[in-house]
Structure formats: C-alpha cells, structure tokens
Write a protein that holds these residues in place. Sequence first.
Motif, mmCIF file in Angstrom:
data_model
loop_
_atom_site.group_PDB
_atom_site.id
_atom_site.type_symbol
_atom_site.label_atom_id
_atom_site.label_comp_id
_atom_site.label_asym_id
_atom_site.label_seq_id
_atom_site.Cartn_x
_atom_site.Cartn_y
_atom_site.Cartn_z
ATOM 1 N N GLN A 1 -2.171 12.130 68.355
ATOM 2 C CA GLN A 1 -2.081 12.275 66.903
ATOM 3 C C GLN A 1 -1.559 11.011 66.214
ATOM 4 O O GLN A 1 -1.445 10.975 64.986
ATOM 5 C CB GLN A 1 -1.172 13.460 66.556
ATOM 6 N N LEU A 2 -1.238 9.975 67.005
ATOM 7 C CA LEU A 2 -0.645 8.762 66.418
ATOM 8 C C LEU A 2 -1.697 7.753 65.973
ATOM 9 O O LEU A 2 -1.344 6.669 65.520
ATOM 10 C CB LEU A 2 0.291 8.095 67.434
ATOM 11 N N GLN A 3 -2.973 8.120 66.120
ATOM 12 C CA GLN A 3 -4.066 7.222 65.745
ATOM 13 C C GLN A 3 -3.954 5.874 66.463
ATOM 14 O O GLN A 3 -4.198 4.815 65.878
ATOM 15 C CB GLN A 3 -4.099 7.008 64.224
ATOM 16 N N TYR B 1 -4.413 4.341 73.911
ATOM 17 C CA TYR B 1 -4.195 5.768 74.154
ATOM 18 C C TYR B 1 -4.543 6.121 75.598
ATOM 19 O O TYR B 1 -3.811 6.835 76.276
ATOM 20 C CB TYR B 1 -5.034 6.594 73.181
ATOM 21 N N LYS B 2 -5.658 5.581 76.072
ATOM 22 C CA LYS B 2 -6.059 5.827 77.458
ATOM 23 C C LYS B 2 -5.012 5.295 78.423
ATOM 24 O O LYS B 2 -4.663 5.954 79.416
ATOM 25 C CB LYS B 2 -7.408 5.166 77.730
ATOM 26 N N GLU B 3 -4.471 4.110 78.137
ATOM 27 C CA GLU B 3 -3.455 3.519 79.006
ATOM 28 C C GLU B 3 -2.172 4.349 78.976
ATOM 29 O O GLU B 3 -1.483 4.496 79.994
ATOM 30 C CB GLU B 3 -3.169 2.080 78.557
ATOM 31 N N LEU C 1 5.403 2.818 77.398
ATOM 32 C CA LEU C 1 5.014 3.487 76.153
ATOM 33 C C LEU C 1 5.448 2.687 74.923
ATOM 34 O O LEU C 1 4.710 2.609 73.934
ATOM 35 C CB LEU C 1 5.590 4.906 76.109
ATOM 36 N N ALA C 2 6.652 2.142 74.980
ATOM 37 C CA ALA C 2 7.126 1.367 73.823
ATOM 38 C C ALA C 2 6.240 0.151 73.587
ATOM 39 O O ALA C 2 5.960 -0.215 72.435
ATOM 40 C CB ALA C 2 8.581 0.937 74.047
ATOM 41 N N ARG C 3 5.762 -0.482 74.651
ATOM 42 C CA ARG C 3 4.874 -1.633 74.489
ATOM 43 C C ARG C 3 3.544 -1.208 73.871
ATOM 44 O O ARG C 3 2.991 -1.902 73.008
ATOM 45 C CB ARG C 3 4.626 -2.298 75.856
ATOM 46 N N LEU C 4 3.031 -0.068 74.304
ATOM 47 C CA LEU C 4 1.738 0.395 73.787
ATOM 48 C C LEU C 4 1.835 0.833 72.324
ATOM 49 O O LEU C 4 0.882 0.733 71.579
ATOM 50 C CB LEU C 4 1.198 1.552 74.651
#
Length: 292
Positions: free
Chosen positions: A250-252, A258-260, A289-292
Amino acid sequence: MQILGHQRILELLPRLQAQTLLFTGPEGVGRRTVARWFAAGLNCEGGFPPCGCCASCRLEPHADYLEIAPQTETKTGRKARLLQIRLEQIAPREGSEETNLLDWIATYPRFKTKVAVIDGAHWLGESAANALLKVLEEPPAFARLILVAPSRELVLPTLASRSLEVGFSPLPEAELRTLTTDPEVLAFAQGSPGRVRWALEHPAEFARLESRVQGVLEALRAGPAPTLEALKLLLETDDALPYLGRRLGQLQMESPAYKEALEALSRAQDALSAYVSEDLVQTWLALKLARL
C-alpha cells in the motif's frame, strides 16, 4: 456445517473416487473446514450434505476422523520455529503412546469411512513422509486421506504424484462481507474467512497487530534504528511478516523495490525458522527495509 464459498468444490467432492486428495491454497481459506465437511458427509446416514442430526454427525470427537499436524511447541515448552510432522505421528515407535496414522487407519471404521487429514503435508519430515508413502500406495478400501498444503510444489513429489489435487482460491470480498464490513479486517483477510474470524474473535490481538505493523511502516521513513525497534515489537506477534508484506504493497513502492522487500521478508521468515539468531535477522531486515 456451514461453509462460506467454495460451492464448486462442495459439489465436486462427493463425486470423486480418489482415495488420496491434496487440498492446496492460501492459509485460512477453508481447506480444513471443507475436509471436516467431507468426512462428515462420507459418514452421514443421509450422505451429502451432512445432516448434522444422525448418530455419526452428532459424535464429537468422531471415531473415524483423525487430524495430524506439526507440533507448535518444542519438548521444553518453547514455541517451535521450525514446524515438522514427526515419524511417531505417522508410524508406531517404541516407547511412544501417541496416536499414529498407520495403527489408526488399519482398524475398521465405526461408521462407513475413516478419514485422515495431514494438516501441513509440506512439513512432513523425510522419515515420516516415507512412512506415509506406504499408506498412500495401498490405502485400506474403507479409508480416505487428505493432505493439506499451500501448493503442490511444496509437497514431496512422491506424495503429490499419488494425490488428486483440489485447489482452493481466496474468496471474493463480497462473500467476506457476510462476516464483516470492517475495512481493516477485510484488508487483513485478503480473501481468507479464517483470518476474518480470527480478527473478529481476537479484537485486542488484531488491534495490536495493526498498531505494530503501522509502527514499522512509520519507522521505515525514520531510518534503520527506529525500524529495528518497531520490528522487534512486531515479531512478538505470530505470522506478522506476511501481513507486513501485504501492507507494504500500500506504500506505492516502485515494483522492483516492492519485490525485493517481499523477498527480504521471506528470507527473514526462513532464517527464523532455521533458528538463526533473532537479533541478527531483525537487524538485517531493518537495514534492508529501511534502505528500500
């Protein structure tokens, strides 16, 4: 016994002659409920759909129905990270008083048909799977076996090849709305009536899960350290990572990111199941996650 959805499957099952079935589909979508309905119909005096009134339908627990599932606790009482169906659940072992499938299914049914459900066939240990294979190759004429797993690919080929697959799909939201109209619960359910019922029956736990997932989503924007603290809280809740994955959608985020992120969540779940240090997994996941 009321079943929500899956009408096509309910019409199909009474006509199937295969002795071993493989129920595949997402968690909570209704595979176990349908397995119990099928067993009830096989033993009901009036057949399908089960009447709920005859001697067989009223018997609880039913003498001709057995569910085998992985133990969720270790011998020391701690929550098991790596689930497994053990050999002694399938075959007799010296010193074990636990009911095992081979002994149970070898005796004649009290009513018409013995039905054994292997709930989590993808969690069968190698020795347990080999023991089960003997039953699948030559099941008693009065017995039916149902394997339950997320997909055919996750089940050992020797077992899957001897089973007729019955695939379950998520239910349309319109059908879930007969249970609730709460948008947060419906978003959490993702087509699973089991998740809807869990959220409705455990409102405090669901609210805590929602709050902690939201905490991770907000912490992501603040960097790895806040994300790590939020993840530690979230991982105190069962099955939280898959729901976090759905909320990340949902974070667009850009599609590759998103896949990573989903791959990172999957790897973290696998690492936790393999008893990798929780602190190490949480730190790695927070940084990722923070990096992505």
